[in-house]
Design a protein around this motif. Structure first.
Motif, PDB file in Angstrom:
ATOM      1  N   MET A   1      88.558  40.819  91.725  1.00 42.68           N
ATOM      2  CA  MET A   1      87.445  40.752  92.667  1.00 42.68           C
ATOM      3  C   MET A   1      87.325  39.336  93.247  1.00 42.68           C
ATOM      4  O   MET A   1      87.381  38.354  92.525  1.00 42.68           O
ATOM      5  N   LYS A   2      87.185  39.262  94.565  1.00 45.17           N
ATOM      6  CA  LYS A   2      87.097  37.974  95.252  1.00 45.17           C
ATOM      7  C   LYS A   2      85.630  37.524  95.342  1.00 45.17           C
ATOM      8  O   LYS A   2      84.765  38.293  95.753  1.00 45.17           O
ATOM      9  N   VAL A   3      85.390  36.281  94.932  1.00 44.19           N
ATOM     10  CA  VAL A   3      84.025  35.736  94.984  1.00 44.19           C
ATOM     11  C   VAL A   3      83.756  35.219  96.388  1.00 44.19           C
ATOM     12  O   VAL A   3      84.574  34.520  96.974  1.00 44.19           O
ATOM     13  N   LYS A   4      82.611  35.593  96.915  1.00 43.83           N
ATOM     14  CA  LYS A   4      82.251  35.156  98.265  1.00 43.83           C
ATOM     15  C   LYS A   4      81.023  34.247  98.185  1.00 43.83           C
ATOM     16  O   LYS A   4      80.001  34.621  97.625  1.00 43.83           O
ATOM     17  N   PHE A   5      81.165  33.030  98.734  1.00 44.12           N
ATOM     18  CA  PHE A   5      80.063  32.080  98.725  1.00 44.12           C
ATOM     19  C   PHE A   5      79.387  32.042 100.088  1.00 44.12           C
ATOM     20  O   PHE A   5      80.052  32.044 101.108  1.00 44.12           O
ATOM     21  N   GLU A   6      78.074  31.997 100.043  1.00 46.18           N
ATOM     22  CA  GLU A   6      77.296  31.861 101.278  1.00 46.18           C
ATOM     23  C   GLU A   6      77.426  30.417 101.777  1.00 46.18           C
ATOM     24  O   GLU A   6      77.501  29.490 100.968  1.00 46.18           O
ATOM     25  N   PRO A   7      77.443  30.206 103.104  1.00 41.51           N
ATOM     26  CA  PRO A   7      77.503  28.816 103.598  1.00 41.51           C
ATOM     27  C   PRO A   7      76.238  28.049 103.226  1.00 41.51           C
ATOM     28  O   PRO A   7      75.141  28.617 103.179  1.00 41.51           O
ATOM     29  N   LEU A   8      76.408  26.768 102.962  1.00 43.93           N
ATOM     30  CA  LEU A   8      75.269  25.916 102.614  1.00 43.93           C
ATOM     31  C   LEU A   8      74.390  25.671 103.833  1.00 43.93           C
ATOM     32  O   LEU A   8      74.890  25.531 104.947  1.00 43.93           O
ATOM     33  N   SER A   9      73.087  25.595 103.602  1.00 48.44           N
ATOM     34  CA  SER A   9      72.174  25.226 104.695  1.00 48.44           C
ATOM     35  C   SER A   9      72.218  23.711 104.861  1.00 48.44           C
ATOM     36  O   SER A   9      72.706  22.991 103.988  1.00 48.44           O
ATOM     37  N   ALA A  10      71.678  23.227 105.973  1.00 46.41           N
ATOM     38  CA  ALA A  10      71.660  21.777 106.229  1.00 46.41           C
ATOM     39  C   ALA A  10      70.865  21.056 105.141  1.00 46.41           C
ATOM     40  O   ALA A  10      71.225  19.954 104.732  1.00 46.41           O
ATOM     41  N   HIS A  11      69.800  21.706 104.643  1.00 45.49           N
ATOM     42  CA  HIS A  11      68.955  21.111 103.593  1.00 45.49           C
ATOM     43  C   HIS A  11      69.738  20.965 102.296  1.00 45.49           C
ATOM     44  O   HIS A  11      69.645  19.947 101.606  1.00 45.49           O
ATOM     45  N   GLU A  12      70.550  21.979 101.973  1.00 46.47           N
ATOM     46  CA  GLU A  12      71.358  21.932 100.745  1.00 46.47           C
ATOM     47  C   GLU A  12      72.492  20.915 100.860  1.00 46.47           C
ATOM     48  O   GLU A  12      72.895  20.301  99.877  1.00 46.47           O
ATOM     49  N   MET A  13      73.019  20.727 102.090  1.00 49.13           N
ATOM     50  CA  MET A  13      74.081  19.738 102.297  1.00 49.13           C
ATOM     51  C   MET A  13      73.594  18.320 102.000  1.00 49.13           C
ATOM     52  O   MET A  13      74.364  17.463 101.611  1.00 49.13           O
ATOM     53  N   GLN A  14      72.307  18.087 102.227  1.00 46.90           N
ATOM     54  CA  GLN A  14      71.727  16.767 101.954  1.00 46.90           C
ATOM     55  C   GLN A  14      71.372  16.617 100.474  1.00 46.90           C
ATOM     56  O   GLN A  14      70.706  15.660 100.092  1.00 46.90           O
ATOM     57  N   GLY A  15      71.779  17.575  99.669  1.00 50.93           N
ATOM     58  CA  GLY A  15      71.462  17.531  98.232  1.00 50.93           C
ATOM     59  C   GLY A  15      70.028  17.926  97.954  1.00 50.93           C
ATOM     60  O   GLY A  15      69.452  17.566  96.929  1.00 50.93           O
ATOM     61  N   GLY A  16      69.411  18.660  98.887  1.00 51.00           N
ATOM     62  CA  GLY A  16      68.024  19.094  98.721  1.00 51.00           C
ATOM     63  C   GLY A  16      67.018  17.980  98.960  1.00 51.00           C
ATOM     64  O   GLY A  16      65.825  18.159  98.756  1.00 51.00           O
ATOM     65  N   LYS A  17      67.510  16.809  99.403  1.00 47.94           N
ATOM     66  CA  LYS A  17      66.610  15.669  99.634  1.00 47.94           C
ATOM     67  C   LYS A  17      66.092  15.682 101.065  1.00 47.94           C
ATOM     68  O   LYS A  17      66.788  16.107 101.976  1.00 47.94           O
ATOM     69  N   VAL A  18      64.878  15.174 101.218  1.00 49.78           N
ATOM     70  CA  VAL A  18      64.277  15.050 102.545  1.00 49.78           C
ATOM     71  C   VAL A  18      64.733  13.722 103.148  1.00 49.78           C
ATOM     72  O   VAL A  18      64.683  12.689 102.490  1.00 49.78           O
ATOM     73  N   GLN A  19      65.210  13.765 104.383  1.00 44.86           N
ATOM     74  CA  GLN A  19      65.630  12.528 105.054  1.00 44.86           C
ATOM     75  C   GLN A  19      64.506  12.053 105.969  1.00 44.86           C
ATOM     76  O   GLN A  19      63.744  12.863 106.503  1.00 44.86           O
ATOM     77  N   PHE A  20      64.476  10.763 106.196  1.00 47.71           N
ATOM     78  CA  PHE A  20      63.329  10.132 106.831  1.00 47.71           C
ATOM     79  C   PHE A  20      63.788   9.066 107.815  1.00 47.71           C
ATOM     80  O   PHE A  20      64.771   8.369 107.557  1.00 47.71           O
ATOM     81  N   ARG A  21      63.119   8.927 108.969  1.00 48.09           N
ATOM     82  CA  ARG A  21      63.398   7.829 109.904  1.00 48.09           C
ATOM     83  C   ARG A  21      62.066   7.293 110.425  1.00 48.09           C
ATOM     84  O   ARG A  21      61.133   8.062 110.661  1.00 48.09           O
ATOM     85  N   ARG A  22      62.026   5.970 110.636  1.00 46.91           N
ATOM     86  CA  ARG A  22      60.846   5.351 111.256  1.00 46.91           C
ATOM     87  C   ARG A  22      61.298   4.578 112.481  1.00 46.91           C
ATOM     88  O   ARG A  22      62.270   3.828 112.408  1.00 46.91           O
ATOM     89  N   ILE A  23      60.583   4.738 113.587  1.00 46.23           N
ATOM     90  CA  ILE A  23      60.927   4.022 114.819  1.00 46.23           C
ATOM     91  C   ILE A  23      59.708   3.214 115.270  1.00 46.23           C
ATOM     92  O   ILE A  23      58.644   3.786 115.526  1.00 46.23           O
TER      93      ILE A  23
END
Length: 197
Positions: A1-23
């Motif tokens: 049986m072949k295992v199928k992985f769902e694609p990672l979301s952008a949030h998961e690609m960041q390691g679940g961390k919130v990114q922040f910018r200040r201008i």
């Protein structure tokens, strides 16, 4: 049986961390920012799915990724869009930074090209814009860029190759070339670009 992985979301690609910018908002752009806040807020929050707020104490615009932010580059694109508006570009021009990938903002000072003082500096800035902005518009239209002349600072928004052409034209004007000579050079470059595309 072949295992199928769902694609990672952008949030998961960041390691679940919130990114922040200040201008930081310069004092002379505070009123225009207030006036056009909804036009800036809507595309950033609704299209890019980025949280946006104005911190009145620190006078900075703060951007933060959400769980449903679709793209990893959305935060940087939104920051570039707001930064372009704060430099003096129209919202209609700056919003292209959200939609297109290969757009950049390049800034330089008249002093970087030639050290001028007093009336010489004023004349050089006058040569850049021309009578009624004619020279500036001619450069913008032939190179498909947008130019903001803020005192002795010059900001150019466009594709990388087009920015280079526009910067070369502006530098030759600063160095004292007559506008007619710059126009003819732009015309030949414009024809060459038209042949390529």
């Amino acid at each position: 049986m072949k295992v199928k992985f769902e694609p990672l979301s952008a949030h998961e690609m960041q390691g679940g961390k919130v990114q922040f910018r200040r201008i930081a908002v310069p004092s002379h752009r505070y009123t225009p920012l207030k006036k056009h806040w909804l036009e800036i807020y809507t595309p950033v929050v609704e299209q890019m799915k980025i949280d946006l707020r104005m911190n009145l104490k620190t006078r900075k615009v703060e951007l933060k990724t959400k769980r449903d932010t679709p793209d990893t580059s959305a935060l940087q694109k939104s920051a570039d869009f707001i930064h372009a508006f704060l430099l003096g570009f129209d919202i209609a021009d700056a919003i292209a930074l959200l939609r297109l990938d290969d757009l950049y903002v390049d800034s330089f000072e008249v002093k970087d090209v030639k050290s001028l003082k007093g009336d010489h500096l004023s004349r050089a800035i006058g040569r850049l814009s021309g009578k009624g902005g004619k020279t500036k518009f001619a450069i913008e239209n032939s190179t498909r860029t947008r130019i903001v002349i803020a005192d002795s600072r010059i900001h150019i928004l466009g594709a990388f190759a087009n920015i280079r052409i526009a910067r070369d034209a502006l530098c030759s004007l600063i160095l004292g070339s007559p506008a007619g000579k710059v126009y003819s050079r732009l015309r030949t470059i414009g024809n060459r670009l038209a042949e390529r595309s």
